[in-house]
Write a protein that holds these residues in place. Sequence first.
Motif, PDB file in Angstrom:
ATOM      1  N   ASN A 253      -1.272 -11.242  -3.771  1.00  0.00           N
ATOM      2  CA  ASN A 253      -0.475 -10.821  -2.622  1.00  0.00           C
ATOM      3  C   ASN A 253      -1.340 -10.734  -1.366  1.00  0.00           C
ATOM      4  O   ASN A 253      -0.952 -11.205  -0.284  1.00  0.00           O
ATOM      5  CB  ASN A 253       0.167  -9.455  -2.885  1.00  0.00           C
ATOM      6  CG  ASN A 253       1.374  -9.548  -3.801  1.00  0.00           C
ATOM      7  OD1 ASN A 253       1.820 -10.641  -4.148  1.00  0.00           O
ATOM      8  ND2 ASN A 253       1.891  -8.416  -4.212  1.00  0.00           N
ATOM      9  N   ASP A 283       4.461  -4.067   5.317  1.00  0.00           N
ATOM     10  CA  ASP A 283       5.807  -4.089   4.734  1.00  0.00           C
ATOM     11  C   ASP A 283       6.500  -5.415   5.021  1.00  0.00           C
ATOM     12  O   ASP A 283       7.148  -5.984   4.145  1.00  0.00           O
ATOM     13  CB  ASP A 283       6.643  -2.929   5.282  1.00  0.00           C
ATOM     14  CG  ASP A 283       6.455  -1.656   4.479  1.00  0.00           C
ATOM     15  OD1 ASP A 283       6.453  -1.732   3.241  1.00  0.00           O
ATOM     16  OD2 ASP A 283       6.278  -0.584   5.089  1.00  0.00           O
ATOM     17  N   LEU A 286       4.920  -8.083   2.845  1.00  0.00           N
ATOM     18  CA  LEU A 286       5.382  -7.926   1.467  1.00  0.00           C
ATOM     19  C   LEU A 286       6.791  -8.490   1.297  1.00  0.00           C
ATOM     20  O   LEU A 286       7.107  -9.118   0.290  1.00  0.00           O
ATOM     21  CB  LEU A 286       5.364  -6.450   1.058  1.00  0.00           C
ATOM     22  CG  LEU A 286       4.014  -5.867   0.640  1.00  0.00           C
ATOM     23  CD1 LEU A 286       4.115  -4.343   0.508  1.00  0.00           C
ATOM     24  CD2 LEU A 286       3.519  -6.482  -0.666  1.00  0.00           C
ATOM     25  N   HIS A 291       5.956 -13.963  -3.633  1.00  0.00           N
ATOM     26  CA  HIS A 291       5.002 -13.364  -4.569  1.00  0.00           C
ATOM     27  C   HIS A 291       4.886 -14.140  -5.871  1.00  0.00           C
ATOM     28  O   HIS A 291       3.794 -14.264  -6.422  1.00  0.00           O
ATOM     29  CB  HIS A 291       5.436 -11.919  -4.859  1.00  0.00           C
ATOM     30  CG  HIS A 291       4.789 -11.293  -6.049  1.00  0.00           C
ATOM     31  ND1 HIS A 291       3.450 -10.985  -6.081  1.00  0.00           N
ATOM     32  CD2 HIS A 291       5.277 -10.934  -7.258  1.00  0.00           C
ATOM     33  CE1 HIS A 291       3.147 -10.446  -7.260  1.00  0.00           C
ATOM     34  NE2 HIS A 291       4.240 -10.409  -7.988  1.00  0.00           N
ATOM     35  N   ALA A 349      10.111  -5.760  -2.550  1.00  0.00           N
ATOM     36  CA  ALA A 349       8.943  -6.483  -3.063  1.00  0.00           C
ATOM     37  C   ALA A 349       8.310  -5.796  -4.264  1.00  0.00           C
ATOM     38  O   ALA A 349       7.665  -6.459  -5.087  1.00  0.00           O
ATOM     39  CB  ALA A 349       7.917  -6.658  -1.949  1.00  0.00           C
ATOM     40  N   ARG A 364      -0.329  -0.358  -2.894  1.00  0.00           N
ATOM     41  CA  ARG A 364      -0.266  -0.180  -1.445  1.00  0.00           C
ATOM     42  C   ARG A 364      -1.598   0.346  -0.904  1.00  0.00           C
ATOM     43  O   ARG A 364      -2.080  -0.115   0.155  1.00  0.00           O
ATOM     44  CB  ARG A 364       0.873   0.779  -1.088  1.00  0.00           C
ATOM     45  CG  ARG A 364       1.125   0.951   0.404  1.00  0.00           C
ATOM     46  CD  ARG A 364       1.395  -0.394   1.070  1.00  0.00           C
ATOM     47  NE  ARG A 364       1.537  -0.290   2.494  1.00  0.00           N
ATOM     48  CZ  ARG A 364       2.701  -0.406   3.145  1.00  0.00           C
ATOM     49  NH1 ARG A 364       3.821  -0.599   2.474  1.00  0.00           N
ATOM     50  NH2 ARG A 364       2.740  -0.333   4.451  1.00  0.00           N
ATOM     51  N   THR A 367      -4.056  -2.547  -0.806  1.00  0.00           N
ATOM     52  CA  THR A 367      -3.696  -3.513   0.234  1.00  0.00           C
ATOM     53  C   THR A 367      -4.092  -2.998   1.616  1.00  0.00           C
ATOM     54  O   THR A 367      -4.663  -3.727   2.435  1.00  0.00           O
ATOM     55  CB  THR A 367      -2.188  -3.814   0.177  1.00  0.00           C
ATOM     56  OG1 THR A 367      -1.852  -4.280  -1.137  1.00  0.00           O
ATOM     57  CG2 THR A 367      -1.800  -4.868   1.193  1.00  0.00           C
TER      58      THR A 367
END
Length: 408
Positions: A253, A283, A286, A291, A349, A364, A367
Amino acid sequence: MTEETTTLTSQAPQPPVRDWPPIDLTGTDFDPVLAELMREGPLTRIRLPHGEGWAWLATRYDDVKMITNDPRFGRAEVTTRQVTRMAPHFKPRPGSLAFADQPDHNRLRKPVAGAFTVGAMKRLRPRAQALLDALVDGVVADGPPADLIERVLEPFPLAVVSEVMGVPEENREQVHSWTRQIISTSGGAEAADRAKNGMYAWITDTIRARADSDGTDVYSLLGTAVARGDISEPEAVGLAGPLQIGGEAVTHNCGQMLYLMLTRPELLERLRGQPECREAALDELLRFIPHRASVGLARIALEDVELHGLRISAGDPVYVSYLAANRDPDVFPDPDRIDVDRDPNPHLALGNGPHYCTGAVLARLQTELLVDTLLDRLPGLQLAVPAEEIVWRRKTMIRGPQTLPVTW
Protein backbone atom coordinates in the motif's frame (compact mmCIF):
# COMPACT_ATOMS: atom_id res chain seq x y z
CA MET A 1 -33.22 -2.20 5.88
CA THR A 2 -34.69 -0.78 2.68
CA GLU A 3 -37.87 -2.05 1.12
CA GLU A 4 -35.74 -3.03 -1.87
CA THR A 5 -33.93 -5.70 0.14
CA THR A 6 -37.04 -7.25 1.63
CA THR A 7 -39.74 -7.09 -1.06
CA LEU A 8 -39.38 -8.63 -4.51
CA THR A 9 -42.02 -7.04 -6.71
CA SER A 10 -40.94 -8.53 -10.05
CA GLN A 11 -38.15 -11.08 -10.47
CA ALA A 12 -35.48 -9.60 -12.73
CA PRO A 13 -33.64 -11.93 -15.10
CA GLN A 14 -30.37 -13.13 -13.64
CA PRO A 15 -27.32 -11.37 -15.07
CA PRO A 16 -24.96 -13.46 -17.21
CA VAL A 17 -21.96 -15.13 -15.58
CA ARG A 18 -18.81 -13.22 -16.51
CA ASP A 19 -15.34 -14.77 -16.47
CA TRP A 20 -12.88 -12.64 -14.50
CA PRO A 21 -9.40 -13.79 -15.51
CA PRO A 22 -6.29 -12.70 -13.60
CA ILE A 23 -4.73 -9.63 -15.21
CA ASP A 24 -1.19 -8.48 -14.52
CA LEU A 25 -1.89 -4.77 -14.12
CA THR A 26 0.95 -2.29 -13.86
CA GLY A 27 1.00 0.99 -12.04
CA THR A 28 -2.13 2.05 -10.22
CA ASP A 29 -4.46 1.33 -13.14
CA PHE A 30 -7.95 0.28 -12.11
CA ASP A 31 -8.93 -3.22 -13.21
CA PRO A 32 -10.86 -2.83 -16.51
CA VAL A 33 -12.92 -5.97 -15.86
CA LEU A 34 -14.06 -4.62 -12.50
CA ALA A 35 -14.86 -1.25 -14.08
CA GLU A 36 -17.05 -3.02 -16.64
CA LEU A 37 -18.81 -5.07 -13.96
CA MET A 38 -19.53 -1.85 -12.03
CA ARG A 39 -21.17 -0.37 -15.12
CA GLU A 40 -23.29 -3.47 -15.72
CA GLY A 41 -25.16 -3.21 -12.45
CA PRO A 42 -25.12 -3.22 -8.70
CA LEU A 43 -25.16 -7.04 -8.71
CA THR A 44 -23.40 -9.14 -11.31
CA ARG A 45 -22.25 -12.76 -11.46
CA ILE A 46 -18.64 -13.82 -11.85
CA ARG A 47 -16.53 -16.92 -12.44
CA LEU A 48 -12.95 -16.78 -11.14
CA PRO A 49 -10.00 -18.92 -12.31
CA HIS A 50 -10.13 -21.55 -9.54
CA GLY A 51 -12.76 -23.40 -7.53
CA GLU A 52 -16.18 -24.28 -8.90
CA GLY A 53 -19.33 -22.57 -10.12
CA TRP A 54 -20.09 -18.86 -10.05
CA ALA A 55 -20.67 -16.19 -7.40
CA TRP A 56 -22.57 -12.94 -6.99
CA LEU A 57 -20.52 -9.73 -6.93
CA ALA A 58 -21.70 -6.54 -5.20
CA THR A 59 -19.96 -3.32 -6.26
CA ARG A 60 -22.12 -0.46 -4.89
CA TYR A 61 -21.05 1.17 -1.64
CA ASP A 62 -24.34 0.72 0.23
CA ASP A 63 -24.64 -2.93 -0.83
CA VAL A 64 -21.06 -3.71 0.18
CA LYS A 65 -21.66 -2.18 3.63
CA MET A 66 -24.91 -4.09 4.04
CA ILE A 67 -23.56 -7.49 3.00
CA THR A 68 -20.39 -7.24 5.11
CA ASN A 69 -22.39 -6.37 8.22
CA ASP A 70 -25.37 -8.72 7.75
CA PRO A 71 -25.43 -12.08 9.61
CA ARG A 72 -27.39 -13.56 6.70
CA PHE A 73 -24.06 -13.77 4.88
CA GLY A 74 -21.45 -15.99 6.56
CA ARG A 75 -17.84 -16.99 6.01
CA ALA A 76 -17.58 -20.32 7.86
CA GLU A 77 -19.30 -22.38 5.16
CA VAL A 78 -16.74 -21.24 2.58
CA THR A 79 -14.19 -23.57 4.20
CA THR A 80 -16.24 -26.67 3.29
CA ARG A 81 -16.85 -25.82 -0.39
CA GLN A 82 -14.96 -25.28 -3.63
CA VAL A 83 -16.29 -21.75 -4.18
CA THR A 84 -15.05 -20.00 -7.32
CA ARG A 85 -11.95 -18.07 -6.24
CA MET A 86 -8.74 -16.35 -7.32
CA ALA A 87 -6.29 -18.45 -5.27
CA PRO A 88 -5.15 -21.79 -6.70
CA HIS A 89 -4.60 -23.26 -3.22
CA PHE A 90 -7.14 -23.05 -0.42
CA LYS A 91 -6.16 -24.43 2.99
CA PRO A 92 -7.90 -22.46 5.76
CA ARG A 93 -6.66 -23.26 9.27
CA PRO A 94 -8.71 -23.59 12.45
CA GLY A 95 -8.75 -20.25 14.23
CA SER A 96 -8.59 -18.14 11.09
CA LEU A 97 -10.51 -14.95 11.83
CA ALA A 98 -11.16 -14.52 8.12
CA PHE A 99 -13.55 -17.51 8.08
CA ALA A 100 -15.13 -17.19 11.52
CA ASP A 101 -18.76 -16.19 12.03
CA GLN A 102 -20.29 -14.95 15.28
CA PRO A 103 -20.06 -15.87 18.09
CA ASP A 104 -16.77 -17.63 17.25
CA HIS A 105 -15.36 -14.50 15.63
CA ASN A 106 -15.56 -12.47 18.84
CA ARG A 107 -14.27 -15.40 20.90
CA LEU A 108 -11.21 -15.73 18.65
CA ARG A 109 -10.56 -12.01 18.31
CA LYS A 110 -10.84 -11.21 22.02
CA PRO A 111 -7.48 -12.67 23.18
CA VAL A 112 -5.44 -10.52 20.76
CA ALA A 113 -7.58 -7.36 20.67
CA GLY A 114 -5.57 -5.66 23.43
CA ALA A 115 -2.40 -5.72 21.31
CA PHE A 116 -4.01 -3.60 18.57
CA THR A 117 -5.84 -0.86 20.49
CA VAL A 118 -5.24 2.86 20.00
CA GLY A 119 -3.53 2.93 23.42
CA ALA A 120 -1.22 0.06 22.50
CA MET A 121 -0.28 1.82 19.27
CA LYS A 122 0.53 5.05 21.16
CA ARG A 123 2.91 3.07 23.35
CA LEU A 124 4.42 1.41 20.29
CA ARG A 125 4.94 4.62 18.32
CA PRO A 126 8.35 5.68 19.78
CA ARG A 127 9.80 2.21 19.22
CA ALA A 128 8.40 2.05 15.69
CA GLN A 129 9.85 5.48 14.92
CA ALA A 130 13.26 4.35 16.21
CA LEU A 131 13.16 1.25 13.98
CA LEU A 132 12.25 3.40 10.98
CA ASP A 133 14.89 6.05 11.75
CA ALA A 134 17.59 3.36 11.82
CA LEU A 135 16.57 2.16 8.36
CA VAL A 136 16.46 5.68 6.91
CA ASP A 137 19.83 6.46 8.56
CA GLY A 138 21.30 3.60 6.56
CA VAL A 139 19.75 4.88 3.33
CA VAL A 140 21.06 8.40 3.94
CA ALA A 141 24.54 7.15 4.88
CA ASP A 142 24.82 5.03 1.71
CA GLY A 143 23.52 7.84 -0.47
CA PRO A 144 21.40 7.70 -3.60
CA PRO A 145 20.10 5.81 -5.45
CA ALA A 146 18.19 3.42 -3.20
CA ASP A 147 15.34 0.94 -3.61
CA LEU A 148 12.78 2.03 -1.03
CA ILE A 149 11.02 -1.34 -1.12
CA GLU A 150 14.18 -3.27 -0.25
CA ARG A 151 15.65 -0.75 2.17
CA VAL A 152 12.58 0.60 4.02
CA LEU A 153 9.10 -0.48 2.93
CA GLU A 154 9.66 -4.21 3.38
CA PRO A 155 11.91 -4.37 6.48
CA PHE A 156 10.02 -1.74 8.49
CA PRO A 157 6.60 -3.47 8.66
CA LEU A 158 8.30 -6.83 9.27
CA ALA A 159 10.19 -5.36 12.23
CA VAL A 160 7.15 -3.60 13.69
CA VAL A 161 4.94 -6.68 13.39
CA SER A 162 7.63 -8.70 15.16
CA GLU A 163 7.57 -6.14 18.01
CA VAL A 164 3.80 -6.47 18.37
CA MET A 165 3.83 -10.26 18.06
CA GLY A 166 6.71 -10.70 20.50
CA VAL A 167 9.28 -12.36 18.21
CA PRO A 168 12.62 -12.55 20.06
CA GLU A 169 15.54 -10.73 18.42
CA GLU A 170 17.39 -14.01 17.79
CA ASN A 171 14.45 -15.44 15.83
CA ARG A 172 13.55 -12.40 13.74
CA GLU A 173 15.83 -13.07 10.78
CA GLN A 174 14.38 -16.58 10.40
CA VAL A 175 10.76 -15.42 10.84
CA HIS A 176 11.29 -12.61 8.33
CA SER A 177 12.79 -15.10 5.87
CA TRP A 178 9.74 -17.36 6.18
CA THR A 179 7.42 -14.38 5.78
CA ARG A 180 9.17 -13.15 2.64
CA GLN A 181 9.00 -16.62 1.10
CA ILE A 182 5.31 -17.06 1.94
CA ILE A 183 4.31 -13.78 0.29
CA SER A 184 6.81 -14.01 -2.56
CA THR A 185 5.68 -14.50 -6.13
CA SER A 186 8.83 -16.51 -6.87
CA GLY A 187 9.82 -19.96 -5.68
CA GLY A 188 6.43 -21.54 -6.34
CA ALA A 189 3.92 -23.26 -4.08
CA GLU A 190 6.43 -25.83 -2.82
CA ALA A 191 8.79 -23.20 -1.40
CA ALA A 192 5.89 -21.28 0.11
CA ASP A 193 4.57 -24.49 1.74
CA ARG A 194 7.99 -25.24 3.25
CA ALA A 195 8.14 -21.73 4.68
CA LYS A 196 4.60 -22.02 6.07
CA ASN A 197 5.37 -25.36 7.72
CA GLY A 198 8.53 -23.94 9.30
CA MET A 199 6.82 -20.80 10.52
CA TYR A 200 3.72 -22.52 11.90
CA ALA A 201 5.87 -25.06 13.75
CA TRP A 202 7.83 -22.19 15.32
CA ILE A 203 4.57 -20.38 16.21
CA THR A 204 3.25 -23.53 17.91
CA ASP A 205 6.38 -23.88 20.02
CA THR A 206 6.34 -20.18 20.93
CA ILE A 207 2.69 -20.20 22.03
CA ARG A 208 3.29 -23.30 24.17
CA ALA A 209 6.32 -21.66 25.80
CA ARG A 210 4.27 -18.62 26.86
CA ALA A 211 1.44 -20.37 28.68
CA ASP A 212 2.47 -18.70 31.95
CA SER A 213 3.57 -15.35 30.51
CA ASP A 214 2.35 -11.99 31.78
CA GLY A 215 3.50 -10.23 28.59
CA THR A 216 1.32 -8.04 26.40
CA ASP A 217 2.72 -9.27 23.07
CA VAL A 218 0.44 -11.37 20.86
CA TYR A 219 2.21 -14.70 21.42
CA SER A 220 1.99 -14.22 25.19
CA LEU A 221 -1.69 -13.27 24.96
CA LEU A 222 -2.36 -16.38 22.87
CA GLY A 223 -0.30 -18.63 25.15
CA THR A 224 -2.26 -17.59 28.23
CA ALA A 225 -5.60 -17.77 26.36
CA VAL A 226 -4.86 -21.39 25.43
CA ALA A 227 -3.83 -22.16 29.02
CA ARG A 228 -7.14 -20.73 30.29
CA GLY A 229 -9.11 -22.77 27.78
CA ASP A 230 -10.50 -19.69 25.97
CA ILE A 231 -9.26 -20.96 22.61
CA SER A 232 -7.62 -24.18 21.44
CA GLU A 233 -3.97 -24.43 20.46
CA PRO A 234 -4.77 -24.98 16.74
CA GLU A 235 -7.02 -21.91 16.86
CA ALA A 236 -4.24 -19.85 18.46
CA VAL A 237 -1.78 -20.93 15.78
CA GLY A 238 -4.31 -20.20 13.03
CA LEU A 239 -4.88 -16.75 14.54
CA ALA A 240 -1.20 -15.92 14.79
CA GLY A 241 -0.10 -16.85 11.27
CA PRO A 242 -1.99 -14.18 9.29
CA LEU A 243 -1.09 -11.55 11.92
CA GLN A 244 2.61 -12.40 11.61
CA ILE A 245 2.44 -12.11 7.82
CA GLY A 246 0.26 -8.98 7.97
CA GLY A 247 3.00 -6.45 7.22
CA GLU A 248 2.75 -7.29 3.52
CA ALA A 249 -0.23 -4.98 3.02
CA VAL A 250 1.61 -1.98 4.51
CA THR A 251 4.62 -2.58 2.24
CA HIS A 252 2.60 -2.61 -0.95
CA ASN A 253 0.00 0.00 0.00
CA CYS A 254 2.76 2.45 0.91
CA GLY A 255 4.62 1.51 -2.26
CA GLN A 256 1.58 2.52 -4.30
CA MET A 257 1.10 5.72 -2.27
CA LEU A 258 4.70 6.82 -2.73
CA TYR A 259 4.56 5.97 -6.43
CA LEU A 260 1.50 8.23 -6.77
CA MET A 261 3.21 11.04 -4.86
CA LEU A 262 6.40 10.74 -6.89
CA THR A 263 4.53 10.79 -10.21
CA ARG A 264 2.25 13.72 -9.28
CA PRO A 265 4.46 16.73 -8.51
CA GLU A 266 1.55 18.90 -7.35
CA LEU A 267 0.48 16.24 -4.81
CA LEU A 268 4.02 15.77 -3.52
CA GLU A 269 4.59 19.51 -3.21
CA ARG A 270 1.39 19.99 -1.26
CA LEU A 271 2.20 17.20 1.19
CA ARG A 272 5.70 18.56 1.71
CA GLY A 273 4.53 22.14 2.18
CA GLN A 274 1.38 21.43 4.18
CA PRO A 275 2.02 18.58 6.63
CA GLU A 276 -1.38 19.23 8.20
CA CYS A 277 -2.96 17.84 4.99
CA ARG A 278 -1.20 14.49 5.21
CA GLU A 279 -3.77 12.69 7.34
CA ALA A 280 -6.58 13.51 4.90
CA ALA A 281 -4.28 12.69 1.98
CA LEU A 282 -3.56 9.24 3.38
CA ASP A 283 -7.29 8.52 3.62
CA GLU A 284 -7.77 9.66 0.04
CA LEU A 285 -4.87 7.55 -1.19
CA LEU A 286 -6.19 4.53 0.72
CA ARG A 287 -9.53 5.06 -1.03
CA PHE A 288 -7.90 5.46 -4.43
CA ILE A 289 -5.17 2.80 -4.62
CA PRO A 290 -6.11 -0.55 -6.18
CA HIS A 291 -4.91 -2.51 -3.15
CA ARG A 292 -5.57 -5.96 -4.52
CA ALA A 293 -6.17 -7.92 -7.68
CA SER A 294 -9.80 -8.98 -8.24
CA VAL A 295 -11.67 -9.78 -4.99
CA GLY A 296 -10.88 -11.22 -1.56
CA LEU A 297 -12.83 -13.91 0.29
CA ALA A 298 -16.39 -14.98 -0.43
CA ARG A 299 -19.39 -15.16 1.87
CA ILE A 300 -22.26 -17.64 1.65
CA ALA A 301 -25.90 -16.56 1.80
CA LEU A 302 -27.39 -18.41 4.78
CA GLU A 303 -30.96 -17.68 3.65
CA ASP A 304 -32.69 -16.17 0.64
CA VAL A 305 -31.96 -12.44 0.33
CA GLU A 306 -33.60 -10.18 -2.22
CA LEU A 307 -31.64 -7.21 -3.50
CA HIS A 308 -32.25 -4.89 -6.46
CA GLY A 309 -35.00 -7.18 -7.76
CA LEU A 310 -32.71 -10.21 -7.73
CA ARG A 311 -32.90 -13.22 -5.44
CA ILE A 312 -29.65 -14.32 -3.83
CA SER A 313 -30.60 -17.86 -2.83
CA ALA A 314 -29.48 -19.61 0.35
CA GLY A 315 -26.16 -21.29 -0.40
CA ASP A 316 -25.09 -18.83 -3.10
CA PRO A 317 -21.55 -17.50 -2.74
CA VAL A 318 -21.30 -13.70 -2.65
CA TYR A 319 -18.27 -11.46 -3.14
CA VAL A 320 -18.03 -7.76 -2.39
CA SER A 321 -15.52 -5.36 -3.92
CA TYR A 322 -14.17 -2.71 -1.57
CA LEU A 323 -12.25 -1.28 -4.53
CA ALA A 324 -15.49 -0.73 -6.42
CA ALA A 325 -17.28 0.64 -3.35
CA ASN A 326 -14.48 3.19 -2.94
CA ARG A 327 -15.16 4.41 -6.51
CA ASP A 328 -18.96 4.64 -6.16
CA PRO A 329 -19.82 8.06 -7.66
CA ASP A 330 -22.92 8.37 -5.45
CA VAL A 331 -20.64 8.46 -2.40
CA PHE A 332 -17.38 9.82 -3.84
CA PRO A 333 -17.98 12.50 -6.50
CA ASP A 334 -15.43 12.35 -9.32
CA PRO A 335 -14.14 9.08 -7.84
CA ASP A 336 -11.26 8.54 -10.27
CA ARG A 337 -9.56 11.76 -9.17
CA ILE A 338 -7.25 12.05 -6.14
CA ASP A 339 -8.80 14.85 -4.06
CA VAL A 340 -6.88 15.61 -0.86
CA ASP A 341 -9.74 17.90 0.23
CA ARG A 342 -12.42 15.20 -0.11
CA ASP A 343 -14.72 15.54 2.91
CA PRO A 344 -16.31 13.35 4.09
CA ASN A 345 -14.27 10.36 2.98
CA PRO A 346 -15.92 7.21 4.43
CA HIS A 347 -13.74 4.79 2.43
CA LEU A 348 -13.79 1.04 3.02
CA ALA A 349 -10.11 0.36 2.31
CA LEU A 350 -9.67 -1.42 5.65
CA GLY A 351 -12.90 -3.40 5.44
CA ASN A 352 -16.25 -3.17 7.17
CA GLY A 353 -18.31 -5.03 9.73
CA PRO A 354 -17.02 -7.87 11.95
CA HIS A 355 -14.17 -8.59 9.52
CA TYR A 356 -12.81 -5.05 9.63
CA CYS A 357 -9.01 -5.35 9.58
CA THR A 358 -7.68 -6.44 13.00
CA GLY A 359 -4.47 -4.51 12.44
CA ALA A 360 -6.07 -1.36 11.02
CA VAL A 361 -4.72 0.97 13.73
CA LEU A 362 -1.27 -0.61 13.41
CA ALA A 363 -1.33 -0.26 9.62
CA ARG A 364 -2.33 3.38 9.89
CA LEU A 365 0.46 4.09 12.41
CA GLN A 366 3.08 2.57 10.12
CA THR A 367 1.76 4.37 7.06
CA GLU A 368 1.82 7.75 8.81
CA LEU A 369 5.36 7.19 10.09
CA LEU A 370 6.63 6.07 6.69
CA VAL A 371 5.17 9.00 4.77
CA ASP A 372 6.15 11.63 7.35
CA THR A 373 9.69 10.32 7.81
CA LEU A 374 10.50 9.87 4.13
CA LEU A 375 9.07 13.25 3.08
CA ASP A 376 10.75 15.11 5.95
CA ARG A 377 14.14 13.40 5.91
CA LEU A 378 14.53 13.14 2.13
CA PRO A 379 13.20 16.53 0.95
CA GLY A 380 14.50 16.06 -2.60
CA LEU A 381 12.94 12.60 -2.98
CA GLN A 382 12.17 11.63 -6.58
CA LEU A 383 12.11 8.55 -8.78
CA ALA A 384 15.52 7.46 -10.01
CA VAL A 385 14.06 6.00 -13.22
CA PRO A 386 11.18 7.01 -15.51
CA ALA A 387 7.80 5.99 -14.06
CA GLU A 388 7.18 3.49 -16.86
CA GLU A 389 10.33 1.58 -15.86
CA ILE A 390 9.10 0.78 -12.35
CA VAL A 391 8.72 -3.00 -11.99
CA TRP A 392 5.38 -4.11 -10.53
CA ARG A 393 4.50 -7.32 -8.73
CA ARG A 394 3.06 -9.99 -11.01
CA LYS A 395 0.77 -12.99 -10.44
CA THR A 396 -0.05 -11.83 -6.94
CA MET A 397 -3.14 -10.98 -4.92
CA ILE A 398 -1.73 -7.82 -3.34
CA ARG A 399 -0.69 -5.18 -5.86
CA GLY A 400 2.26 -2.84 -5.55
CA PRO A 401 5.67 -1.95 -6.98
CA GLN A 402 8.27 -4.70 -6.73
CA THR A 403 11.00 -2.08 -6.65
CA LEU A 404 10.88 1.66 -6.07
CA PRO A 405 14.27 3.16 -7.01
CA VAL A 406 14.64 6.75 -5.79
CA THR A 407 17.18 9.50 -5.54
CA TRP A 408 17.22 12.74 -3.55
